[in-house]
Motif scaffolding. Structure first.
Motif, PDB file in Angstrom:
ATOM      1  N   ILE A  47      -5.373  -4.708   8.013  1.00 30.06           N
ATOM      2  CA  ILE A  47      -5.199  -6.329   8.588  1.00 30.06           C
ATOM      3  C   ILE A  47      -6.730  -6.494   9.797  1.00 30.06           C
ATOM      4  CG2 ILE A  47      -5.542  -8.041   9.914  1.00 30.06           C
ATOM      5  CD1 ILE A  47      -4.244  -8.333   6.560  1.00 30.06           C
ATOM      6  N   THR A  48      -6.738  -5.758  10.681  1.00 28.89           N
ATOM      7  CA  THR A  48      -7.180  -5.741  11.997  1.00 28.89           C
ATOM      8  C   THR A  48      -8.527  -4.775  11.630  1.00 28.89           C
ATOM      9  OG1 THR A  48      -6.337  -3.697  13.421  1.00 28.89           O
ATOM     10  CG2 THR A  48      -5.519  -6.210  13.613  1.00 28.89           C
ATOM     11  N   LEU A  49      -8.881  -3.987  10.925  1.00 29.05           N
ATOM     12  CA  LEU A  49      -9.655  -2.864  10.861  1.00 29.05           C
ATOM     13  C   LEU A  49     -10.419  -3.432   9.466  1.00 29.05           C
ATOM     14  CD1 LEU A  49      -8.264   0.498  11.830  1.00 29.05           C
ATOM     15  CD2 LEU A  49      -9.508  -1.469  12.900  1.00 29.05           C
ATOM     16  N   ALA A  50     -10.669  -4.462   8.589  1.00 25.09           N
ATOM     17  CA  ALA A  50     -10.740  -4.767   7.799  1.00 25.09           C
ATOM     18  C   ALA A  50     -12.460  -5.680   7.716  1.00 25.09           C
ATOM     19  CB  ALA A  50     -10.329  -5.718   7.038  1.00 25.09           C
ATOM     20  N   GLY A  51     -13.049  -5.413   7.470  1.00 22.69           N
ATOM     21  CA  GLY A  51     -14.690  -6.352   7.165  1.00 22.69           C
ATOM     22  C   GLY A  51     -14.889  -6.848   6.205  1.00 22.69           C
ATOM     23  N   VAL A  52     -15.519  -8.434   6.151  1.00 25.29           N
ATOM     24  CA  VAL A  52     -15.676  -9.624   5.456  1.00 25.29           C
ATOM     25  C   VAL A  52     -16.797  -9.089   4.702  1.00 25.29           C
ATOM     26  CG1 VAL A  52     -15.623 -11.748   4.743  1.00 25.29           C
ATOM     27  CG2 VAL A  52     -14.523 -10.746   7.080  1.00 25.29           C
ATOM     28  N   ASP A  53     -16.662  -8.536   3.085  1.00 29.13           N
ATOM     29  CA  ASP A  53     -17.968  -8.524   2.379  1.00 29.13           C
ATOM     30  C   ASP A  53     -18.124  -7.205   2.445  1.00 29.13           C
ATOM     31  OD1 ASP A  53     -17.277 -10.932   1.246  1.00 29.13           O
ATOM     32  OD2 ASP A  53     -18.636 -12.203   3.041  1.00 29.13           O
ATOM     33  N   GLN A  54     -17.256  -6.001   2.966  1.00 24.62           N
ATOM     34  CA  GLN A  54     -17.675  -5.277   2.751  1.00 24.62           C
ATOM     35  C   GLN A  54     -16.651  -4.299   1.936  1.00 24.62           C
ATOM     36  OE1 GLN A  54     -16.905  -3.336   7.042  1.00 24.62           O
ATOM     37  NE2 GLN A  54     -18.538  -4.554   8.092  1.00 24.62           N
ATOM     38  N   GLY A  55     -16.099  -4.556   0.676  1.00 23.49           N
ATOM     39  CA  GLY A  55     -15.450  -3.621   0.065  1.00 23.49           C
ATOM     40  C   GLY A  55     -14.055  -2.966  -0.028  1.00 23.49           C
ATOM     41  N   TRP A  56     -13.994  -2.341  -0.382  1.00 23.78           N
ATOM     42  CA  TRP A  56     -12.442  -1.886  -0.357  1.00 23.78           C
ATOM     43  C   TRP A  56     -12.069  -0.493   0.665  1.00 23.78           C
ATOM     44  CZ3 TRP A  56      -8.894  -4.169  -3.251  1.00 23.78           C
ATOM     45  CH2 TRP A  56      -9.795  -4.920  -4.842  1.00 23.78           C
ATOM     46  N   THR A  57     -10.803  -1.028   1.394  1.00 28.21           N
ATOM     47  CA  THR A  57     -10.060  -0.229   2.719  1.00 28.21           C
ATOM     48  C   THR A  57      -9.011   0.208   1.896  1.00 28.21           C
ATOM     49  OG1 THR A  57     -11.286  -1.801   3.834  1.00 28.21           O
ATOM     50  CG2 THR A  57      -9.486  -0.224   5.010  1.00 28.21           C
ATOM     51  N   THR A  58      -8.885   0.793   1.945  1.00 28.66           N
ATOM     52  CA  THR A  58      -7.899   1.723   1.836  1.00 28.66           C
ATOM     53  C   THR A  58      -6.315   1.920   3.070  1.00 28.66           C
ATOM     54  OG1 THR A  58      -8.392   3.663   1.814  1.00 28.66           O
ATOM     55  CG2 THR A  58      -8.353   3.078  -0.154  1.00 28.66           C
ATOM     56  N   PHE A  59      -5.283   2.194   2.630  1.00 26.83           N
ATOM     57  CA  PHE A  59      -3.889   2.561   3.491  1.00 26.83           C
ATOM     58  C   PHE A  59      -3.156   3.846   2.550  1.00 26.83           C
ATOM     59  CE2 PHE A  59      -3.086  -1.682   1.419  1.00 26.83           C
ATOM     60  CZ  PHE A  59      -2.320  -2.089   1.553  1.00 26.83           C
ATOM     61  N   ALA A  60      -2.287   4.401   3.358  1.00 21.62           N
ATOM     62  CA  ALA A  60      -1.971   5.312   2.694  1.00 21.62           C
ATOM     63  C   ALA A  60      -0.260   4.437   2.828  1.00 21.62           C
ATOM     64  CB  ALA A  60      -2.036   6.474   3.489  1.00 21.62           C
ATOM     65  N   GLY A  61       0.815   4.253   3.643  1.00 20.98           N
ATOM     66  CA  GLY A  61       1.712   3.800   3.470  1.00 20.98           C
ATOM     67  C   GLY A  61       2.521   5.038   3.002  1.00 20.98           C
ATOM     68  N   ALA A  62       3.174   5.178   1.988  1.00 20.37           N
ATOM     69  CA  ALA A  62       4.188   6.850   1.785  1.00 20.37           C
ATOM     70  C   ALA A  62       3.643   7.209   0.472  1.00 20.37           C
ATOM     71  CB  ALA A  62       5.481   6.176   1.614  1.00 20.37           C
ATOM     72  N   GLY A  63       2.187   6.914   0.742  1.00 18.16           N
ATOM     73  CA  GLY A  63       1.228   8.217  -0.460  1.00 18.16           C
ATOM     74  C   GLY A  63       0.027   8.266  -0.281  1.00 18.16           C
ATOM     75  N   SER A  64      -0.635   7.849  -1.380  1.00 19.92           N
ATOM     76  CA  SER A  64      -2.099   7.996  -1.149  1.00 19.92           C
ATOM     77  C   SER A  64      -3.123   6.734  -1.785  1.00 19.92           C
ATOM     78  CB  SER A  64      -2.850   9.300  -0.923  1.00 19.92           C
ATOM     79  OG  SER A  64      -2.337   9.858  -2.551  1.00 19.92           O
ATOM     80  N   ALA A  65      -4.019   6.519  -1.870  1.00 23.09           N
ATOM     81  CA  ALA A  65      -5.124   5.795  -2.346  1.00 23.09           C
ATOM     82  C   ALA A  65      -6.394   6.554  -1.632  1.00 23.09           C
ATOM     83  CB  ALA A  65      -4.878   4.657  -2.009  1.00 23.09           C
ATOM     84  N   ALA A  66      -6.653   6.380  -3.211  1.00 17.58           N
ATOM     85  CA  ALA A  66      -8.556   7.018  -2.765  1.00 17.58           C
ATOM     86  C   ALA A  66      -9.387   6.909  -4.374  1.00 17.58           C
ATOM     87  CB  ALA A  66      -8.878   8.939  -2.661  1.00 17.58           C
ATOM     88  N   GLN A  67     -10.634   6.770  -4.141  1.00 20.53           N
ATOM     89  CA  GLN A  67     -11.629   7.494  -5.019  1.00 20.53           C
ATOM     90  C   GLN A  67     -10.599   7.943  -6.672  1.00 20.53           C
ATOM     91  OE1 GLN A  67     -15.072   7.849  -4.978  1.00 20.53           O
ATOM     92  NE2 GLN A  67     -16.138   6.073  -6.229  1.00 20.53           N
ATOM     93  N   SER A  68     -11.107   8.440  -7.855  1.00 21.63           N
ATOM     94  CA  SER A  68     -10.103   9.111  -8.809  1.00 21.63           C
ATOM     95  C   SER A  68     -12.102   9.575 -10.039  1.00 21.63           C
ATOM     96  CB  SER A  68      -9.563   8.824  -9.007  1.00 21.63           C
ATOM     97  OG  SER A  68      -8.749  10.266 -10.219  1.00 21.63           O
ATOM     98  N   ALA A  69     -11.673  10.667 -10.218  1.00 22.51           N
ATOM     99  CA  ALA A  69     -12.674  10.214 -11.483  1.00 22.51           C
ATOM    100  C   ALA A  69     -11.897  11.090 -13.087  1.00 22.51           C
ATOM    101  CB  ALA A  69     -13.864  11.606 -11.354  1.00 22.51           C
ATOM    102  N   VAL A  70     -10.463  11.245 -12.602  1.00 27.12           N
ATOM    103  CA  VAL A  70      -9.366  11.227 -13.215  1.00 27.12           C
ATOM    104  C   VAL A  70      -9.459  11.027 -15.480  1.00 27.12           C
ATOM    105  CG1 VAL A  70      -6.733  12.317 -14.123  1.00 27.12           C
ATOM    106  CG2 VAL A  70      -7.977  13.056 -11.631  1.00 27.12           C
ATOM    107  N   VAL A  71      -9.487   9.485 -14.496  1.00 24.98           N
ATOM    108  CA  VAL A  71      -9.196   8.213 -16.471  1.00 24.98           C
ATOM    109  C   VAL A  71     -10.050   7.373 -14.767  1.00 24.98           C
ATOM    110  CG1 VAL A  71      -7.393   7.428 -15.177  1.00 24.98           C
ATOM    111  CG2 VAL A  71      -7.994   7.472 -17.757  1.00 24.98           C
ATOM    112  N   ALA A  72     -10.230   6.515 -15.807  1.00 23.43           N
ATOM    113  CA  ALA A  72     -11.522   5.087 -15.897  1.00 23.43           C
ATOM    114  C   ALA A  72     -10.948   4.151 -16.833  1.00 23.43           C
ATOM    115  CB  ALA A  72     -12.104   5.200 -14.763  1.00 23.43           C
ATOM    116  N   GLN A  73     -10.772   2.878 -16.549  1.00 27.82           N
ATOM    117  CA  GLN A  73     -11.260   2.402 -18.102  1.00 27.82           C
ATOM    118  C   GLN A  73     -12.269   1.273 -18.465  1.00 27.82           C
ATOM    119  OE1 GLN A  73     -11.852  -1.224 -17.843  1.00 27.82           O
ATOM    120  NE2 GLN A  73     -10.498  -1.985 -19.878  1.00 27.82           N
TER     121      GLN A  73
END
Length: 237
Positions: A47-73
């Motif tokens: 929440i506090t580090l997000a910028g309005v109209d600046q696109g995606w921000t990821t957070f890891a939790g108990a895992g990970s989140a990142a751009q991937s080229a493995v599969v795409a719709q």
């Protein structure tokens, strides 16, 4: 004369359908990088580090989140989120905040999801695909409105999709009074029953104004649908 009536009736019916379709076409998405084709940055606090109209921000939790080229719709990239053993309701994910929201207007958040790992033992509305649509005033947080969060009232039911099959998920909400911004979250939440690392891919997200048919289009549609019945009555009277 009968042939002329059929032509006129058919033409109006076709025009009505086209007008109705055009009037309900959604506007361009309000999101930035909805297809995840641009690299997604990572931060710690959603929440506090997000910028309005600046696109995606990821957070890891108990895992990970990142751009991937493995599969795409579509395109080259998607967003890959993982949930490890013992995740236990601590999701990884991505979010973004956009401006230009009008209070009282209905908005629809849509996103495609796919998993290429074995489905876990998820119950309905409990885990797997987890995404939310919220509204507030992030320019002036002290006057921010209460979030309107949609995590379970989505279509279809937000469990993990069929393996290796892209599924479209949607949620719709009305911006409350005072709302100037919207937030969208796309997360992978595990209920603690995972026995191995699981994958969830998101792609082609959009946030659009929910389409409402114009009154003139509804009148034209009614005329187009009613004329065949009118000519049929005349022919049989």
């Amino acid at each position: 004369m009968k042939m002329l009536n059929k032509i006129i009736g058919g033409s109006i019916a076709i025009a009505a359908v086209l007008a109705f379709s055009a009037s309900t076409t959604q506007a361009a998405t309000l999101l930035v990088n909805g297809g995840f084709e641009t690299a997604v940055p990572q931060t710690i606090n959603p929440i506090t580090l997000a910028g309005v109209d600046q696109g995606w921000t990821t957070f890891a939790g108990a895992g990970s989140a990142a751009q991937s080229a493995v599969v795409a719709q579509s395109g080259t990239y998607s967003l890959l989120e993982t949930a490890g053993v013992g995740n236990n309701w601590n999701p990884a994910g991505a979010y973004q905040i956009v401006s230009g929201i009008t209070a009282g207007q209905s908005y629809t958040f849509s996103i495609w999801a796919l998993t290429d790992t074995v489905n876990d033992t998820y119950g309905n509305n409990t885990a797997g695909v987890l995404f939310q649509l919220g509204f507030g005033n992030f320019t002036n947080p002290t006057n921010s409105q209460q979030f309107v969060s949609l995590g379970s009232s989505v279509s279809p039911d937000p469990h993990l999709p069929t393996i290796n099959t892209w599924t479209l998920y949607t949620a719709t909400g009305v911006a409350p009074a005072g709302a100037t911004d919207a937030s969208v979250y796309a997360m992978f939440q595990d209920n603690g029953s995972a026995t191995a690392t699981e994958h969830l891919y998101y792609d082609n997200a959009s946030l659009t104004v929910t389409p409402v048919p114009e009154p003139s289009s509804l009148v034209l549609l009614a005329m187009g649908l009613g004329l065949p019945f009118y000519f049929w009555r005349r022919r049989n009277s």
